[in-house]
Design an enzyme around this catalytic site. Structure first.
Site, PDB file in Angstrom:
ATOM      1  N   LYS A  93       0.827  -1.214   0.000  1.00 34.14           N
ATOM      2  CA  LYS A  93       0.000   0.000   0.000  1.00 34.14           C
ATOM      3  C   LYS A  93       0.858   1.259   0.000  1.00 34.14           C
ATOM      4  CE  LYS A  93      -2.152  -1.948   3.605  1.00 34.14           C
ATOM      5  NZ  LYS A  93      -3.042  -2.054   4.772  1.00 34.14           N
ATOM      6  N   CYS A  94       1.848   1.291  -0.855  1.00 38.49           N
ATOM      7  CA  CYS A  94       2.827   2.372  -0.910  1.00 38.49           C
ATOM      8  C   CYS A  94       2.751   3.036  -2.288  1.00 38.49           C
ATOM      9  CB  CYS A  94       4.223   1.766  -0.688  1.00 38.49           C
ATOM     10  SG  CYS A  94       5.604   2.887  -0.909  1.00 38.49           S
ATOM     11  N   GLY A  95       3.174   4.288  -2.359  1.00 38.56           N
ATOM     12  CA  GLY A  95       3.214   4.962  -3.652  1.00 38.56           C
ATOM     13  C   GLY A  95       4.137   4.283  -4.650  1.00 38.56           C
TER      14      GLY A  95
END
Length: 157
Positions: A34-36
């Protein structure tokens, strides 16, 4: 040779010795779902598909140490990676990559190749490139897209 003395746990609980990857070019990455930078899974998978037959292994180590950007359990992590990015390269159980409880492998990697602002892993998708002899050749910042590492990988293959 020190790299090959470490082992890590797969999501199914199986302990795998890094000695299994002796003679391979390795790209070791701490990941997060769930990271950029999560879309980098696409580029990592493309590299894996293109160069695995030539001796490249990509080893993914999910970590929840950066703003809780990882799922709670390994099943969710593996499902997410498979469904959303088609990941087929080896993934390991959720792992601490920094701090006192960091996995010994990451303590070794960060000791061998310090980052621009110190040795500790600073964020998700930090990448370490290892040659066929187990030497840490380079370290790449999270912003470095997998395709930017391709030429370095080809030189080692």
């Amino acid at each position: 040779m020190e790299l090959y003395t470490y082992s890590a746990v797969k999501p199914n609980g199986e302990t795998v010795s890094l000695e299994n990857y002796k003679g391979k070019v390795l790209l070791i990455v701490n990941t997060a779902s769930k990271c950029g930078f999560t879309p980098q899974f696409d580029g990592l998978q493309q590299l894996y598909e293109k160069y695995h037959k030539d001796g490249l292994e990509i080893l993914g180590f999910p970590s929840d140490q950066f703003m809780n950007q990882e799922f709670d359990n390994n099943e969710e992590i593996m499902q997410f990676c498979k469904v959303n990015y088609g990941v087929t390269f080896p993934m390991f159980s959720k792992t601490d990559v920094k701090g006192e409880d960091a996995h010994p492998l990451f303590k070794f990697l960060t000791k061998e190749k310090k980052g621009i602002i110190g040795s500790e892993v600073k964020w998700n998708f930090t990448k370490f490139l290892i040659d066929r002899d187990g030497q840490v050749i380079d370290r790449y910042a999270p912003q470095t897209k997998p395709e930017k590492i391709e030429n370095d990988i080809k030189r080692l293959l």
